[in-house]
Design a protein around this motif. Structure first.
Motif, short mmCIF file in Angstrom:
data_model
loop_
_atom_site.label_atom_id
_atom_site.label_comp_id
_atom_site.label_asym_id
_atom_site.label_seq_id
_atom_site.Cartn_x
_atom_site.Cartn_y
_atom_site.Cartn_z
N ARG A 1 0.84 -1.19 0.00
CA ARG A 1 0.00 0.00 0.00
C ARG A 1 0.88 1.25 0.00
NH1 ARG A 1 -4.65 1.77 4.42
NH2 ARG A 1 -5.06 3.82 3.48
N LEU A 2 0.45 2.26 -0.75
CA LEU A 2 1.22 3.50 -0.88
C LEU A 2 0.72 4.55 0.11
CD1 LEU A 2 1.36 3.61 -4.79
CD2 LEU A 2 3.06 2.67 -3.20
N THR A 3 1.56 5.52 0.40
CA THR A 3 1.24 6.59 1.35
C THR A 3 1.47 7.95 0.70
OG1 THR A 3 3.49 6.78 2.24
CG2 THR A 3 2.07 5.07 3.20
N GLU A 4 1.22 8.98 1.48
CA GLU A 4 1.41 10.34 0.97
C GLU A 4 2.86 10.58 0.55
OE1 GLU A 4 -0.31 13.44 3.46
OE2 GLU A 4 -1.77 11.99 4.22
N ALA A 5 3.78 9.89 1.15
CA ALA A 5 5.19 10.04 0.78
C ALA A 5 5.46 9.56 -0.64
CB ALA A 5 6.06 9.26 1.76
N ASP A 6 4.54 8.76 -1.20
CA ASP A 6 4.71 8.23 -2.56
C ASP A 6 4.00 9.07 -3.61
OD1 ASP A 6 6.06 5.69 -1.75
OD2 ASP A 6 4.12 5.28 -0.79
N ALA A 7 3.29 10.12 -3.21
CA ALA A 7 2.40 10.83 -4.13
C ALA A 7 3.13 11.39 -5.35
CB ALA A 7 1.67 11.96 -3.40
N LEU A 8 4.31 11.96 -5.15
CA LEU A 8 5.06 12.53 -6.27
C LEU A 8 5.44 11.45 -7.28
CD1 LEU A 8 6.18 15.25 -7.23
CD2 LEU A 8 8.34 14.67 -6.11
N GLU A 9 5.85 10.30 -6.79
CA GLU A 9 6.25 9.20 -7.67
C GLU A 9 5.04 8.60 -8.39
OE1 GLU A 9 9.46 5.50 -7.52
OE2 GLU A 9 8.70 6.36 -5.65
N ILE A 10 3.89 8.54 -7.68
CA ILE A 10 2.66 8.05 -8.31
C ILE A 10 2.28 8.95 -9.48
CG2 ILE A 10 0.20 7.60 -8.00
CD1 ILE A 10 0.79 7.11 -5.02
N ALA A 11 2.26 10.26 -9.23
CA ALA A 11 1.90 11.23 -10.27
C ALA A 11 2.84 11.12 -11.46
CB ALA A 11 1.92 12.65 -9.69
N PHE A 12 4.13 10.95 -11.20
CA PHE A 12 5.12 10.84 -12.27
C PHE A 12 4.85 9.60 -13.12
CE2 PHE A 12 9.33 9.38 -13.80
CZ PHE A 12 9.65 10.46 -14.60
N LEU A 13 4.53 8.48 -12.46
CA LEU A 13 4.24 7.25 -13.19
C LEU A 13 3.00 7.42 -14.07
CD1 LEU A 13 4.48 3.62 -11.97
CD2 LEU A 13 2.39 4.37 -13.08
N TYR A 14 1.94 8.01 -13.50
CA TYR A 14 0.73 8.21 -14.29
C TYR A 14 0.99 9.09 -15.51
CZ TYR A 14 -2.52 5.98 -11.00
OH TYR A 14 -3.21 5.07 -10.23
N LYS A 15 1.82 10.11 -15.36
CA LYS A 15 2.15 10.97 -16.49
C LYS A 15 2.87 10.20 -17.59
CE LYS A 15 2.55 15.39 -14.00
NZ LYS A 15 3.51 16.43 -13.52
N LYS A 16 3.68 9.23 -17.21
CA LYS A 16 4.42 8.43 -18.19
C LYS A 16 3.50 7.46 -18.93
CE LYS A 16 8.60 7.02 -17.69
NZ LYS A 16 9.84 6.34 -17.24
N VAL A 17 2.45 7.00 -18.25
CA VAL A 17 1.58 5.98 -18.84
C VAL A 17 0.43 6.58 -19.64
CG1 VAL A 17 0.01 4.07 -18.31
CG2 VAL A 17 2.19 4.26 -17.10
#
Length: 282
Positions: free
Chosen positions: A135-151
């Motif tokens: 499970r991801l947390t707020e600390a992962d939000a920047l990396e999540i957003a970056f991944l979504y932008k790539k996909v």
């Protein structure tokens, strides 16, 4: 089609709608059982004023007749959606004739027939040791957003914005990720309706170089275990109708096909039809 506008989410009485030019539609996301005359009038006026071409409404079965009388037709359904007791009907109303023309009906049918026929063939491999799902947390939000932008070139919700992701984590969405050597390589989320005990399995994204490892399936399995533990009654997803991979993932996971929302959602620059899949847990 491509637009950078962010859709508007607003309350209409006790109901909740999303609308905007991204998907050129109005989406009634949460519908209460109160008198719907005022809401239907508002939706029609908003559609006319903004020149939208479709309204999609997620409504309790007991309200289906009122929407049919206003020109809606059923496109899909999710049994047990409301606290395990009442079916949800997904009702579509087309405001412009060209929006109703579906060019890919045969392809949609082909995908459903293919994944349904192969759903009993168990080719799911255990998660390889080099991958970790958590499970991801707020600390992962920047990396999540970056991944979504790539996909995704574009998306109907602002998942490219870390602040949006953080806000939804605090509210009603759990995000899950797959990691390879501490790098986030795949994401999905469970959008929980705590009042009605249903949860949408959504926002699946896998980096292209890591596809073929069945990461979406393993993310789905992890999310399901969390939702079962939390007492949810039904799980569902809205999958891109042309995707053999995602439709196959739900078919193999014993989800039932609930119908197709035609010309419904703008993803990666164009409006696509979407398939409904659901699983009752009770």
């Amino acid at each position: 089609m491509k637009t950078k506008e962010t859709d508007t989410i607003e309350k209409v009485g006790d109901d909740l709608i999303q609308h905007g030019k991204n998907s050129d539609r109005i989406y009634l996301m949460h519908c209460t059982k109160s008198d719907k005359k005022q809401l239907l009038h508002y939706l029609n006026k908003l559609g006319k004023d903004q020149n939208y071409s479709k309204i999609i409404a997620k409504v309790p079965e007991s309200l289906e007749t009122a929407f049919i009388k206003d020109g809606y037709c059923e496109e899909a359904q999710i049994p047990s959606f409301y606290s395990g007791e009442e079916t949800c009907k997904l009702m579509g109303k087309y405001l412009l004739p060209e929006r109703q023309k579906v060019k890919d009906k045969q392809q949609i049918k082909k995908v459903i027939e293919h994944v349904s026929a192969r759903s009993h063939i168990n080719r799911i491999k255990p998660l390889a040791d080099e991958f970790e799902i958590k499970r991801l947390t707020e600390a992962d939000a920047l990396e999540i957003a970056f991944l979504y932008k790539k996909v995704f070139e574009s998306y109907p919700f602002p998942i490219f914005e870390p602040n949006y992701l953080n806000d939804t984590m605090k509210d009603n969405i759990k995000y899950f990720g797959a990691f390879f050597e501490k790098q986030l390589i795949a994401v999905s989320s469970s959008e929980m309706d705590l009042d009605n005990l249903n949860s949408e399995m959504t926002d699946f994204a896998v980096l292209p170089e890591f596809r073929g490892h069945q990461l979406a399936y393993h993310l789905l399995t992890k999310m399901e275990s969390e939702m079962v533990k939390d007492g949810f009654q039904v799980l569902y997803s809205i999958a891109r109708s042309a995707s053999y991979g995602m439709n196959g993932c739900f078919a193999k996971s014993n989800y039932h096909f609930g119908g197709t929302l035609f010309n419904n959602t703008q993803i990666s620059g164009s409006i696509e039809s979407m398939n409904i899949w659901y699983k009752e847990l009770k």
